[in-house]
Write an enzyme that holds these catalytic residues in place. Structure first.
Site, PDB file in Angstrom:
ATOM      1  N   HIS A 121      22.550  11.032  47.966  1.00 52.93           N
ATOM      2  CA  HIS A 121      21.960  12.243  48.556  1.00 52.93           C
ATOM      3  C   HIS A 121      21.803  12.081  50.064  1.00 52.93           C
ATOM      4  CE1 HIS A 121      21.103  15.051  45.403  1.00 52.93           C
ATOM      5  NE2 HIS A 121      20.331  14.236  44.706  1.00 52.93           N
ATOM      6  N   HIS A 180      22.205   7.077  43.193  1.00 47.48           N
ATOM      7  CA  HIS A 180      22.202   8.541  43.224  1.00 47.48           C
ATOM      8  C   HIS A 180      21.413   9.043  44.432  1.00 47.48           C
ATOM      9  CE1 HIS A 180      21.750  12.649  41.415  1.00 47.48           C
ATOM     10  NE2 HIS A 180      20.591  12.596  42.050  1.00 47.48           N
ATOM     11  N   GLU A 181      20.237   8.464  44.658  1.00 42.99           N
ATOM     12  CA  GLU A 181      19.408   8.906  45.774  1.00 42.99           C
ATOM     13  C   GLU A 181      20.013   8.516  47.124  1.00 42.99           C
ATOM     14  OE1 GLU A 181      17.215  10.996  45.216  1.00 42.99           O
ATOM     15  OE2 GLU A 181      17.135  10.731  43.044  1.00 42.99           O
ATOM     16  N   GLU A 206      24.099  18.062  43.199  1.00 43.33           N
ATOM     17  CA  GLU A 206      23.600  17.097  42.224  1.00 43.33           C
ATOM     18  C   GLU A 206      24.770  16.415  41.504  1.00 43.33           C
ATOM     19  OE1 GLU A 206      20.278  15.116  41.264  1.00 43.33           O
ATOM     20  OE2 GLU A 206      20.321  16.931  42.500  1.00 43.33           O
TER      21      GLU A 206
END
EC number: 3.4.24.-
Length: 300
Positions: free
Chosen positions: A144, A140-141, A219
């Protein structure tokens, strides 16, 4: 706490000082239309861009994050190898990988360059999550970073700040001119300053709502990217774990929007959340097509 406050104040004072010097050097007069536009752009983008450029340094200092250079144990070796593999799959440079001391399950990514970013996980995450869940959080990071979310958020905030500054001052001049029609051209009175102060607060609230709407949207996109890199099942399991153990984040404000957790609020407060509610994120992943389910791994 005092260290974070001191760093926050020092950063903002440095930004204000730099912008004041720039305006003085270039002889910018905010009383003219051209000067107002230039001032708004400098003030609107200046803070956002400088904060972005300093984001890694601020994140490390405020969280006390330890950057892994030489792994000291098997967990650190796993973190480095997992982020390296995910970064290669996402087509970005290897980020710095760090661990910071915090009780909650959380992680964040920051940096002004997608090829020179920072991915950090909390000690609470390492204690509470198994490797499948931790892998999904890392993915997930990394997503980003790959999506350029830090840069995009800074640019959006800069645009919004610019509009707030310009609109507040234009309306302030109109109101002041109505209250004092005989005032000398180019001068302003108390009506101008009161109007600008009030409207900057009001317009600032609307600007924050717009910025947070975009934050919630990206997100969902990072969750989808995490599902592609680690597997949809792992990403769902990680969010479910967060939904059962969520607590108040101790991350500094500058990087809270890039943490994995968030999205708790009701009514109007939901408009100012940087993260969607976890149940909405989980449901969006369940509807996601084409994401691999992932292969279970051993626990830490």
């Amino acid at each position: 706490m005092f260290k974070r406050i001191a760093l926050f104040l020092a950063t903002n004072l440095a930004v204000l000082l730099l912008l004041s010097v720039v305006m003085s050097v270039f002889g910018i007069d905010p009383r003219t239309n051209g000067g107002l536009l230039v001032m708004a752009v400098i003030l609107g983008f200046g803070g956002s861009i400088i904060s972005l450029l300093m984001s890694k340094w601020i994140a490390k200092k405020t969280t006390g994050a330890y950057v892994i250079t030489q792994p000291r144990n098997e967990v650190e070796r796993w973190l480095l190898s997992t982020v390296e593999r995910q970064a290669q799959a996402a087509g970005i440079g290897m980020p710095e990988v760090a661990i910071y001391e915090a009780p909650e399950i959380n992680a964040f990514a920051t940096g002004a360059n997608r090829n020179n970013a920072l991915v950090a996980v909390s000690t609470g995450l390492l204690r509470a999550m198994d490797r499948d869940e931790a892998e999904a959080v890392l993915a997930h990071e990394v997503s980003h970073v790959a999506n350029g979310d830090m840069v995009t958020m800074a640019l959006i905030q800069g645009v919004l700040n610019t509009f707030v500054i310009i609109l507040a001052r234009i309306v302030g001049r109109v109101v002041d001119g109505f209250l004092n029609p005989d005032r000398e051209e180019g001068s302003v009175g108390i009506g101008y300053f009161v109007t600008v102060f009030v409207l900057e607060l009001v317009f600032g609230l609307f600007a924050s709502m717009i910025a947070m709407w975009f934050s919630r949207w990206r997100e969902f996109r990072a969750d989808a990217g995490g599902a592609r890199l680690a597997g949809r099942g792992k990403m769902i399991a990680a969010l479910q774990r967060l939904s059962h153990t969520y607590g108040a984040s101790t991350l500094p404000k500058q990087v809270q929007a890039f943490g994995i957790s968030g999205g708790v609020g009701h009514g109007l407060r939901k408009l100012f959340l940087s993260h969607p509610p976890l149940e909405e994120r989980i449901e969006a992943l369940r509807r996601l097509e084409g994401a691999p389910q992932g292969v279970p791994q051993q626990m830490f």
